[in-house]
Motif scaffolding. Structure first.
Motif, PDB file in Angstrom:
ATOM      1  N   ARG A 140       8.283   6.701  -7.604  1.00 56.99           N
ATOM      2  CA  ARG A 140       9.488   7.406  -8.048  1.00 56.99           C
ATOM      3  C   ARG A 140       9.143   8.314  -9.217  1.00 56.99           C
ATOM      4  O   ARG A 140       8.082   8.158  -9.829  1.00 56.99           O
ATOM      5  N   VAL A 141      10.022   9.255  -9.531  1.00 58.98           N
ATOM      6  CA  VAL A 141       9.780  10.117 -10.699  1.00 58.98           C
ATOM      7  C   VAL A 141      11.078  10.298 -11.470  1.00 58.98           C
ATOM      8  O   VAL A 141      12.178  10.104 -10.957  1.00 58.98           O
ATOM      9  N   MET A 142      10.898  10.656 -12.728  1.00 55.59           N
ATOM     10  CA  MET A 142      12.012  11.178 -13.532  1.00 55.59           C
ATOM     11  C   MET A 142      11.446  12.125 -14.572  1.00 55.59           C
ATOM     12  O   MET A 142      10.265  12.014 -14.944  1.00 55.59           O
ATOM     13  N   ASP A 143      12.260  13.097 -14.994  1.00 54.33           N
ATOM     14  CA  ASP A 143      11.736  14.106 -15.902  1.00 54.33           C
ATOM     15  C   ASP A 143      11.967  13.671 -17.343  1.00 54.33           C
ATOM     16  O   ASP A 143      12.723  14.289 -18.097  1.00 54.33           O
ATOM     17  N   MET A 144      11.331  12.577 -17.710  1.00 61.53           N
ATOM     18  CA  MET A 144      11.459  12.027 -19.059  1.00 61.53           C
ATOM     19  C   MET A 144      10.247  11.137 -19.313  1.00 61.53           C
ATOM     20  O   MET A 144       9.713  10.536 -18.375  1.00 61.53           O
ATOM     21  N   ASN A 145       9.844  11.036 -20.557  1.00 62.67           N
ATOM     22  CA  ASN A 145       8.722  10.147 -20.908  1.00 62.67           C
ATOM     23  C   ASN A 145       9.284   8.736 -21.077  1.00 62.67           C
ATOM     24  O   ASN A 145       9.980   8.478 -22.078  1.00 62.67           O
ATOM     25  N   ASP A 146       9.011   7.843 -20.137  1.00 63.84           N
ATOM     26  CA  ASP A 146       9.572   6.490 -20.249  1.00 63.84           C
ATOM     27  C   ASP A 146       8.528   5.467 -19.823  1.00 63.84           C
ATOM     28  O   ASP A 146       8.417   5.108 -18.653  1.00 63.84           O
ATOM     29  N   ARG A 147       7.764   4.989 -20.805  1.00 67.80           N
ATOM     30  CA  ARG A 147       6.650   4.074 -20.517  1.00 67.80           C
ATOM     31  C   ARG A 147       7.148   2.791 -19.826  1.00 67.80           C
ATOM     32  O   ARG A 147       6.418   2.146 -19.101  1.00 67.80           O
ATOM     33  N   SER A 148       8.403   2.413 -20.054  1.00 68.50           N
ATOM     34  CA  SER A 148       8.906   1.132 -19.509  1.00 68.50           C
ATOM     35  C   SER A 148       9.014   1.158 -17.985  1.00 68.50           C
ATOM     36  O   SER A 148       9.149   0.122 -17.350  1.00 68.50           O
ATOM     37  N   ALA A 203      10.948  -3.240  -7.134  1.00 73.78           N
ATOM     38  CA  ALA A 203      12.198  -2.815  -6.484  1.00 73.78           C
ATOM     39  C   ALA A 203      12.543  -3.811  -5.384  1.00 73.78           C
ATOM     40  O   ALA A 203      11.711  -4.616  -4.962  1.00 73.78           O
ATOM     41  N   GLY A 204      13.790  -3.793  -4.945  1.00 76.53           N
ATOM     42  CA  GLY A 204      14.201  -4.603  -3.799  1.00 76.53           C
ATOM     43  C   GLY A 204      14.509  -6.039  -4.132  1.00 76.53           C
ATOM     44  O   GLY A 204      14.504  -6.892  -3.250  1.00 76.53           O
ATOM     45  N   LEU A 205      14.736  -6.329  -5.420  1.00 81.53           N
ATOM     46  CA  LEU A 205      15.072  -7.715  -5.782  1.00 81.53           C
ATOM     47  C   LEU A 205      16.536  -7.997  -5.447  1.00 81.53           C
ATOM     48  O   LEU A 205      17.331  -7.087  -5.272  1.00 81.53           O
ATOM     49  N   GLY A 206      16.893  -9.290  -5.334  1.00 80.58           N
ATOM     50  CA  GLY A 206      18.300  -9.651  -5.190  1.00 80.58           C
ATOM     51  C   GLY A 206      18.691 -10.145  -3.806  1.00 80.58           C
ATOM     52  O   GLY A 206      19.855 -10.278  -3.500  1.00 80.58           O
ATOM     53  N   GLY A 207      17.672 -10.325  -2.956  1.00 83.09           N
ATOM     54  CA  GLY A 207      18.010 -10.934  -1.663  1.00 83.09           C
ATOM     55  C   GLY A 207      17.936  -9.954  -0.495  1.00 83.09           C
ATOM     56  O   GLY A 207      17.761  -8.754  -0.691  1.00 83.09           O
ATOM     57  N   PRO A 208      18.112 -10.439   0.732  1.00 81.87           N
ATOM     58  CA  PRO A 208      17.846  -9.660   1.949  1.00 81.87           C
ATOM     59  C   PRO A 208      18.664  -8.372   2.061  1.00 81.87           C
ATOM     60  O   PRO A 208      18.250  -7.420   2.712  1.00 81.87           O
ATOM     61  N   LEU A 209      19.822  -8.330   1.417  1.00 85.07           N
ATOM     62  CA  LEU A 209      20.627  -7.113   1.554  1.00 85.07           C
ATOM     63  C   LEU A 209      20.166  -5.991   0.637  1.00 85.07           C
ATOM     64  O   LEU A 209      20.635  -4.862   0.706  1.00 85.07           O
ATOM     65  N   GLN A 210      19.217  -6.351  -0.273  1.00 82.76           N
ATOM     66  CA  GLN A 210      18.830  -5.364  -1.305  1.00 82.76           C
ATOM     67  C   GLN A 210      17.509  -4.682  -0.964  1.00 82.76           C
ATOM     68  O   GLN A 210      16.885  -4.089  -1.826  1.00 82.76           O
ATOM     69  N   GLY A 211      17.043  -4.809   0.265  1.00 84.20           N
ATOM     70  CA  GLY A 211      15.761  -4.186   0.576  1.00 84.20           C
ATOM     71  C   GLY A 211      14.642  -5.205   0.497  1.00 84.20           C
ATOM     72  O   GLY A 211      14.874  -6.397   0.305  1.00 84.20           O
ATOM     73  N   VAL A 212      13.411  -4.733   0.639  1.00 86.07           N
ATOM     74  CA  VAL A 212      12.236  -5.608   0.639  1.00 86.07           C
ATOM     75  C   VAL A 212      11.559  -5.520  -0.738  1.00 86.07           C
ATOM     76  O   VAL A 212      11.182  -4.427  -1.167  1.00 86.07           O
ATOM     77  N   PRO A 213      11.427  -6.645  -1.438  1.00 88.28           N
ATOM     78  CA  PRO A 213      10.808  -6.589  -2.774  1.00 88.28           C
ATOM     79  C   PRO A 213       9.404  -6.004  -2.715  1.00 88.28           C
ATOM     80  O   PRO A 213       8.616  -6.349  -1.836  1.00 88.28           O
ATOM     81  N   HIS A 214       9.110  -5.067  -3.604  1.00 87.48           N
ATOM     82  CA  HIS A 214       7.751  -4.502  -3.670  1.00 87.48           C
ATOM     83  C   HIS A 214       7.561  -3.834  -5.017  1.00 87.48           C
ATOM     84  O   HIS A 214       8.509  -3.398  -5.664  1.00 87.48           O
ATOM     85  N   GLU A 215       6.282  -3.759  -5.419  1.00 86.03           N
ATOM     86  CA  GLU A 215       5.955  -3.075  -6.671  1.00 86.03           C
ATOM     87  C   GLU A 215       6.063  -1.558  -6.497  1.00 86.03           C
ATOM     88  O   GLU A 215       5.712  -1.029  -5.444  1.00 86.03           O
ATOM     89  N   THR A 216       6.570  -0.900  -7.502  1.00 87.92           N
ATOM     90  CA  THR A 216       6.607   0.573  -7.494  1.00 87.92           C
ATOM     91  C   THR A 216       6.529   1.021  -8.953  1.00 87.92           C
ATOM     92  O   THR A 216       6.073   0.277  -9.819  1.00 87.92           O
ATOM     93  N   GLY A 217       6.990   2.190  -9.252  1.00 87.11           N
ATOM     94  CA  GLY A 217       6.938   2.668 -10.640  1.00 87.11           C
ATOM     95  C   GLY A 217       7.349   4.124 -10.679  1.00 87.11           C
ATOM     96  O   GLY A 217       7.607   4.737  -9.642  1.00 87.11           O
ATOM     97  N   PHE A 218       7.408   4.676 -11.890  1.00 88.28           N
ATOM     98  CA  PHE A 218       7.823   6.067 -12.077  1.00 88.28           C
ATOM     99  C   PHE A 218       6.700   6.899 -12.673  1.00 88.28           C
ATOM    100  O   PHE A 218       6.024   6.453 -13.615  1.00 88.28           O
ATOM    101  N   LYS A 230       0.827  -1.220   0.000  1.00 90.86           N
ATOM    102  CA  LYS A 230       0.000   0.000   0.000  1.00 90.86           C
ATOM    103  C   LYS A 230       0.857   1.264   0.000  1.00 90.86           C
ATOM    104  O   LYS A 230       0.434   2.312   0.464  1.00 90.86           O
ATOM    105  N   LEU A 231       2.077   1.154  -0.544  1.00 93.15           N
ATOM    106  CA  LEU A 231       2.895   2.365  -0.685  1.00 93.15           C
ATOM    107  C   LEU A 231       2.324   3.214  -1.809  1.00 93.15           C
ATOM    108  O   LEU A 231       2.154   2.731  -2.937  1.00 93.15           O
ATOM    109  N   THR A 232       2.010   4.458  -1.549  1.00 94.15           N
ATOM    110  CA  THR A 232       1.451   5.335  -2.589  1.00 94.15           C
ATOM    111  C   THR A 232       2.529   6.250  -3.169  1.00 94.15           C
ATOM    112  O   THR A 232       2.309   6.871  -4.203  1.00 94.15           O
ATOM    113  N   TRP A 233       3.662   6.349  -2.494  1.00 92.74           N
ATOM    114  CA  TRP A 233       4.730   7.233  -2.972  1.00 92.74           C
ATOM    115  C   TRP A 233       5.673   6.435  -3.852  1.00 92.74           C
ATOM    116  O   TRP A 233       6.316   5.507  -3.376  1.00 92.74           O
TER     117      TRP A 233
END
Ligand SMILES: Nc1ncnc2c1ncn2[C@@H]1O[C@H](COP(=O)(O)OP(=O)(O)O)[C@@H](O)[C@H]1O
Ligand SMILES: O=COP(=O)(O)O
Length: 557
Positions: free
Chosen positions: A167-175, A181-196, A162-165
């Motif tokens: 990421r952003v970037m000042d470019m049109n990038d549909r991908s 985010a957070g893939l790669g194991g316990p040292l890389q954070g907690v996996p969760h969906e996000t987007g820009f 339920k994270l609503t915040w």
């Protein structure tokens, strides 16, 4: 005679040093911080020092629903500002900052065009004074701090679903619209969906544009909701304790930027929200500062009157206690022919029948501006392929309805081409303005949305998706029901269907999602398929760009 390209004209500009422009406005030396010779940031002290001075009259420039290229709101805004100075008035222009998304994509820059541009156009259309980069950094710093909080034990009990915040970037990038985010194991954070999202859709952009001081900026940032706990309780920036850091990152971006037009008319450019996915107006601080520096402020709101103007009149006027004096509605023959059913590739051909049909779009926007109680003037932004017959039809349409109208030739002739428009504006602006926002803040959110949809779009009503209906319930529970509404909707149609041109009838608006921007102080209602991260077109403008042997920009329009 061929009118050179926007950039060729801009590169020939004879600019005054920004310190000279400031001095002519009565700005004291310590109140302007030059960024090179032709850009400067203005101290907020100007507002304190001049708070007792009379405010200039605010002229809002809006338009009909545009073609993808835009109908010349920025161009007419700059041209009218130049023309008012030519007829002896002290006018200041107030625009938004360009986003690199459209600049590298399809839409182009935000500096106006032809002989009605703000300069140095290359700088302004690229990195300007770094404000949008600062907002990008502050937004993503908050995202990193949220993810770090979760990684370090999640004391606040944030539900990563339920994270609503994002990421952003000042470019049109549909991908980047949806990522994990957070893939790669316990040292890389907690996996969760996000987007820009694109930076101009960031709530921090809206906060910066609506704040009236550094303290207000911090207070607004404090209220930003970044997500919800497993118990569905909102978590704010204040809960994370990082409002000070974000305010620090934005303290310079909060200062309005001073530049000039091709005719050395002062221009304040600050903030850059789009009007289809955000509130689409330049900052309250820049508009209020311009009101202290000039007798007339000519400012624009994005896209058509159903978007930028509606949000200027319902959101920005309240945030900044701004009283608009008159509205200029920019109409182009080409846009009205599009609304009459002409395909985009045939808009240069005379078609009086389609024009007659497309006038319905202008008619609806005039009705909307009238319902806000504001004097208004239609400015016909003349294109070279407009024929006398077509121009006469548009003028007759206005005259027959007692609507003030004037031809604007500011793209081809700069301020000289706007003098008649300036005279008409000066005449009309003396008429009483019975301005009031469209709705009371006491109304429930769904009623505010319904009022906008019926009064401004001409809809029969509003449908809420099941998700949006659930979000309405949450909004009421958390006491956000008294906030104004920021509609996110296609700019091409009065409806939420970009293919419905003209003046659609017998339609309803569908709200698919509601987002709380508690820091900006409004509820975002997403309609139809509008996206907060645009994609690049088939042939991006970037393909024409380069640097010439003199180090100048090539291909910036
Ligand atoms: N009268 C005109 N004739 C030719 N081109 C124009 C005219 N008015 C605007 N333009 C061009 O159209 C583009 C969009 O203008 P702009 O003022 O940015 O529109 P908006 O602010 O409505 O998006 C710019 O490249 C500008 O140079
Ligand atoms: O928000 C969009 O602004 P323009 O109408 O200036 O493209």
């Amino acid at each position: 005679m061929r009118v050179p390209s926007d950039i060729e004209i801009a590169q020939q500009a004879e600019m005054l040093k920004i310190t000279e422009i400031a001095e002519k406005l009565g700005i004291e030396e310590h109140e302007v911080e030059p960024y090179g010779h032709y850009k400067g940031k203005l101290s907020l002290d100007i507002l304190h020092r001049r708070k007792e001075d009379k405010d200039g009259k605010v002229i809002l420039v809006t338009a009909v629903n545009p073609t993808p290229a835009g109908e010349g709101k920025s161009t007419v805004t700059v041209g009218l500002g130049q023309a008012l100075n030519k007829v002896g008035k002290k006018a200041v222009v107030a625009l938004r900052e360009p986003s690199l998304g459209p600049t590298m994509g399809m839409k182009g820059g935000a500096c106006g065009g032809g002989y009605s541009q703000v300069v140095p156009m290359e700088d302004i259309n690229l990195h300007f004074t770094g404000d949008i980069h600062a907002i990008t950094t502050a937004h993503n710093a908050l995202t990193a701090l949220v993810d770090n909080h979760i990684h370090r034990g999640n004391e606040l009990g944030l539900d990563v679903r339920k994270l609503t915040w994002k990421r952003v970037m000042d470019m049109n990038d549909r991908s980047l619209r949806q990522v994990v985010a957070g893939l790669g194991g316990p040292l890389q954070g907690v996996p969760h969906e996000t987007g820009f999202d694109i930076t101009v859709a960031s709530e921090l952009m809206a906060v910066l544009c609506l704040a009236d001081s550094i303290n207000d900026l911090r207070n607004r940032i404090r209220k930003i909701v970044i997500g919800y706990t497993y118990e569905d309780l909102p978590v704010t920036v204040k809960d994370l304790g990082v409002e000070g850091a974000l305010t620090l990152l934005l303290k310079d971006a909060l200062k309005p930027n001073l530049v000039q037009t091709l005719e050395n008319t002062p221009a304040l450019i600050h903030g850059g929200p789009f009007a289809n996915i955000a509130h689409g107006c330049n900052s309250v601080l820049a508009t209020k500062m311009a009101s202290k520096l000039g007798d007339y402020v000519v400012t624009e709101a994005g896209f058509g009157a159903d978007l930028g103007a509606e949000k200027f009149l319902n959101i920005k006027t309240r945030a900044g206690n701004i009283k608009p004096a008159l509205v200029v509605v920019v109409a182009t023959i080409r846009a009205l022919k599009m609304h009459g059913g002409v395909p985009k590739d045939n808009l240069k051909e005379e078609n009086t029948e389609a024009l007659q049909k497309g006038l319905a779009n202008l008619e609806k926007h005039i009705e909307s501006i009238h319902s806000f109680g504001l004097p208004h003037v239609v400015a016909i932004n003349r294109f070279s392929h407009d024929t006398p017959a077509e121009i006469e039809i548009l003028k007759e349409f206005c005259h027959s309805r007692d609507i003030q109208v004037e031809l604007a030739d500011v793209w081809e002739s700069g301020g000289e081409g706007g003098k008649k428009l300036a005279e008409k504006v000066l005449n009309e602006i003396e008429k009483p303005s019975n301005f009031s926002p469209l709705y009371s803040l006491d109304l429930p959110v769904e009623q505010k949305i319904n009022n906008i949809a019926t009064a401004v779009y001409g809809a029969d009503g509003v449908n809420f998706s099941s998700g949006a209906a659930a979000q309405l319930k949450k909004i009421k529970e958390h006491g956000w029901d008294n906030l104004p509404v920021c509609m996110a909707k296609t700019q091409y149609s009065l409806s939420d269907d970009p293919a419905q041109f003209g003046r659609p009838q017998n339609f309803r608006i569908t709200v698919r999602e509601l987002r709380v921007s508690a820091g900006a102080g409004f509820i975002v209602a997403l309609t139809g398929n509008v996206m907060t991260m645009p994609g690049l077109p088939k042939r991006p403008g970037a393909l024409d760009m380069d640097v010439n042997d003199e180090g100048g920009a090539v291909g910036l329009f």
